[in-house]
Design a protein around this motif. Structure first.
Motif, short mmCIF file in Angstrom:
data_model
loop_
_atom_site.label_atom_id
_atom_site.label_comp_id
_atom_site.label_asym_id
_atom_site.label_seq_id
_atom_site.Cartn_x
_atom_site.Cartn_y
_atom_site.Cartn_z
N ASN A 194 60.30 22.17 81.08
CA ASN A 194 60.57 22.12 82.50
C ASN A 194 62.02 21.47 82.39
OD1 ASN A 194 58.48 23.37 83.67
ND2 ASN A 194 57.21 21.26 83.63
N ALA A 195 62.80 21.18 81.52
CA ALA A 195 63.74 20.38 81.31
C ALA A 195 65.11 21.53 81.81
CB ALA A 195 64.27 19.65 80.31
N SER A 196 66.34 21.12 82.09
CA SER A 196 67.24 22.27 82.07
C SER A 196 67.70 22.53 80.97
CB SER A 196 68.47 21.63 83.13
OG SER A 196 67.68 21.08 84.41
N GLY A 197 68.02 21.63 80.06
CA GLY A 197 68.63 21.68 78.71
C GLY A 197 67.86 20.91 77.80
N VAL A 198 67.90 21.53 76.55
CA VAL A 198 67.26 20.45 75.48
C VAL A 198 68.22 20.15 74.51
CG1 VAL A 198 65.11 20.63 73.67
CG2 VAL A 198 64.96 21.72 76.16
N LEU A 199 68.08 18.90 73.85
CA LEU A 199 68.82 18.30 72.73
C LEU A 199 67.78 18.01 71.82
CD1 LEU A 199 71.15 15.83 74.55
CD2 LEU A 199 71.50 18.07 73.93
N LEU A 200 68.20 18.66 70.46
CA LEU A 200 67.47 18.11 69.16
C LEU A 200 68.23 17.51 68.12
CD1 LEU A 200 64.74 18.92 67.56
CD2 LEU A 200 65.95 20.69 66.60
N PRO A 201 68.32 16.12 68.31
CA PRO A 201 69.16 15.29 67.64
C PRO A 201 68.23 15.32 65.98
CG PRO A 201 68.60 13.98 69.56
CD PRO A 201 67.63 15.34 69.34
N GLY A 202 69.01 14.64 65.08
CA GLY A 202 68.32 14.47 63.69
C GLY A 202 69.14 13.48 62.86
N VAL A 203 68.76 12.51 62.04
CA VAL A 203 69.09 12.00 60.99
C VAL A 203 67.91 11.80 59.99
CG1 VAL A 203 70.86 10.53 62.42
CG2 VAL A 203 68.36 9.78 61.73
N GLY A 212 65.40 31.02 76.76
CA GLY A 212 66.87 31.44 77.22
C GLY A 212 67.47 30.01 77.71
N LYS A 213 66.86 28.97 77.94
CA LYS A 213 67.06 27.48 78.14
C LYS A 213 68.26 27.13 76.98
CE LYS A 213 63.75 24.90 79.21
NZ LYS A 213 63.68 25.16 80.63
N PRO A 214 69.20 26.45 77.61
CA PRO A 214 70.01 25.96 76.72
C PRO A 214 69.56 24.77 75.62
CG PRO A 214 71.31 26.18 78.71
CD PRO A 214 69.70 26.23 79.03
N LEU A 215 69.92 24.94 74.41
CA LEU A 215 69.24 24.15 73.29
C LEU A 215 70.54 23.72 72.28
CD1 LEU A 215 66.96 23.12 71.29
CD2 LEU A 215 66.96 25.25 70.42
N LEU A 216 70.74 22.76 71.97
CA LEU A 216 71.65 21.91 71.29
C LEU A 216 70.88 21.24 70.01
CD1 LEU A 216 74.55 21.54 70.53
CD2 LEU A 216 74.56 19.51 72.26
N GLY A 217 71.17 21.69 68.98
CA GLY A 217 70.99 20.82 67.95
C GLY A 217 71.99 19.93 67.27
N ILE A 218 71.81 18.52 67.09
CA ILE A 218 72.91 17.62 66.64
C ILE A 218 72.90 17.23 65.20
CG2 ILE A 218 74.01 15.48 67.18
CD1 ILE A 218 73.39 15.90 70.18
N CYS A 219 73.66 17.33 64.17
CA CYS A 219 73.58 16.56 62.95
C CYS A 219 72.57 17.41 62.35
CB CYS A 219 73.60 15.38 62.93
SG CYS A 219 74.10 14.44 61.54
N LEU A 220 71.55 16.54 61.66
CA LEU A 220 70.21 17.54 61.17
C LEU A 220 69.78 18.14 61.91
CD1 LEU A 220 68.20 17.58 58.88
CD2 LEU A 220 67.13 15.63 59.76
N GLY A 221 69.77 18.15 63.33
CA GLY A 221 69.01 18.92 64.38
C GLY A 221 69.88 20.45 64.12
N MET A 222 71.19 20.45 63.99
CA MET A 222 71.77 21.61 63.81
C MET A 222 71.27 22.38 62.81
SD MET A 222 75.62 22.81 62.91
CE MET A 222 75.54 22.90 61.18
N GLN A 223 71.35 21.73 61.38
CA GLN A 223 70.73 22.17 60.10
C GLN A 223 69.19 22.91 60.41
OE1 GLN A 223 71.24 19.39 57.05
NE2 GLN A 223 73.55 19.23 57.68
N LEU A 224 68.62 21.94 61.08
CA LEU A 224 67.14 22.75 61.35
C LEU A 224 66.93 23.99 62.12
CD1 LEU A 224 65.50 19.19 62.41
CD2 LEU A 224 65.10 20.29 60.19
N LEU A 225 68.07 24.13 62.78
CA LEU A 225 67.93 25.68 63.30
C LEU A 225 67.99 26.78 62.35
CD1 LEU A 225 70.89 24.77 66.03
CD2 LEU A 225 68.37 24.77 66.56
#
Length: 208
Positions: free
Chosen positions: A38-47, A73-86
């Motif tokens: 239900n969020a407008s956008g989602v962040l997937l951080p990771g270390v 279609g909701k904007p999703l952003l992977g950060i650091c390890l979160g990007m690699q998980l994509l």
């Protein structure tokens, strides 16, 4: 609007949350699938390690939720390890399956003539300057700390690189799915500007 930060037990969740709040966006740190959807956008951080992160995601069922976010279609952003998980796979401590949202693999820096991990401030070079993430932003420096790097299978998914004895994937994106290898919240003005660009995309997606 609210930005959901996926809590699966691995990530600098509070630093990301505080950065979003400084930019004027409200966040919720959560592992609740309904709140995330239900969020407008989602962040997937990771270390930490890729395999451990995927195990945490699978055990909590959040791997399925993140894939549903991407398909919605909701904007999703992977950060650091979160990007690699994509990506499809990683060779970190063995072969591991990722979320498979972007085709490609994650490999270790070879090292030898340069230090591993890659650690320090490096300048971004846009490879797709038309990305909405870069709207109004000149190329600048961000802070990297990583021993593994992504090799996207599709050239068009590569939005920005940095140079570390080779071109290194820094930002990726395809449709509503984005990833940043660095921590934007720890990358000064440039990092915060990029994070703001993503949050604005999420804000705009909600209004559509």
């Amino acid at each position: 609007m609210t930005i959901a930060i996926v809590d699966y037990g691995m990530g600098n969740l509070h630093s990301v949350s505080k950065a979003c709040e400084r930019l004027g966006f409200s966040t919720v740190i959560t592992g609740d699938p309904s709140v995330i959807m239900n969020a407008s956008g989602v962040l997937l951080p990771g270390v930490g390690a890729f395999g451990d992160a995927m195990e945490h995601l699978r055990e909590s069922g959040l791997d399925t939720v993140v894939r549903e976010v991407a398909s919605s279609g909701k904007p999703l952003l992977g950060i650091c390890l979160g990007m690699q998980l994509l990506f499809d796979t990683s060779e970190e401590h063995g072969d591991h399956q990722g979320l498979g949202l972007l085709p490609g693999r994650v490999v270790r820096f070879l090292g030898g003539t340069y230090k591993v991990p890659h650690m320090g401030w490096n300048k971004l070079e846009y490879t797709n300057a038309s990305s909405p993430l870069f709207d109004g932003l000149e190329e600048g420096h961000v802070y990297f700390v990583h021993s593994y790097h992504a090799l996207p299978a599709r050239k068009e998914d590569l939005l920005a690189v940095t140079d570390y004895e080779q071109p290194v994937t820094a930002i990726v994106g395809h449709g509503n799915v984005y990833g940043m290898q660095f921590h934007p919240e720890k990358s000064g003005e440039m990092g915060m500007s990029l994070l703001r660009s993503f949050l604005k995309l999420a804000e705009g997606a909600k209004q559509v």
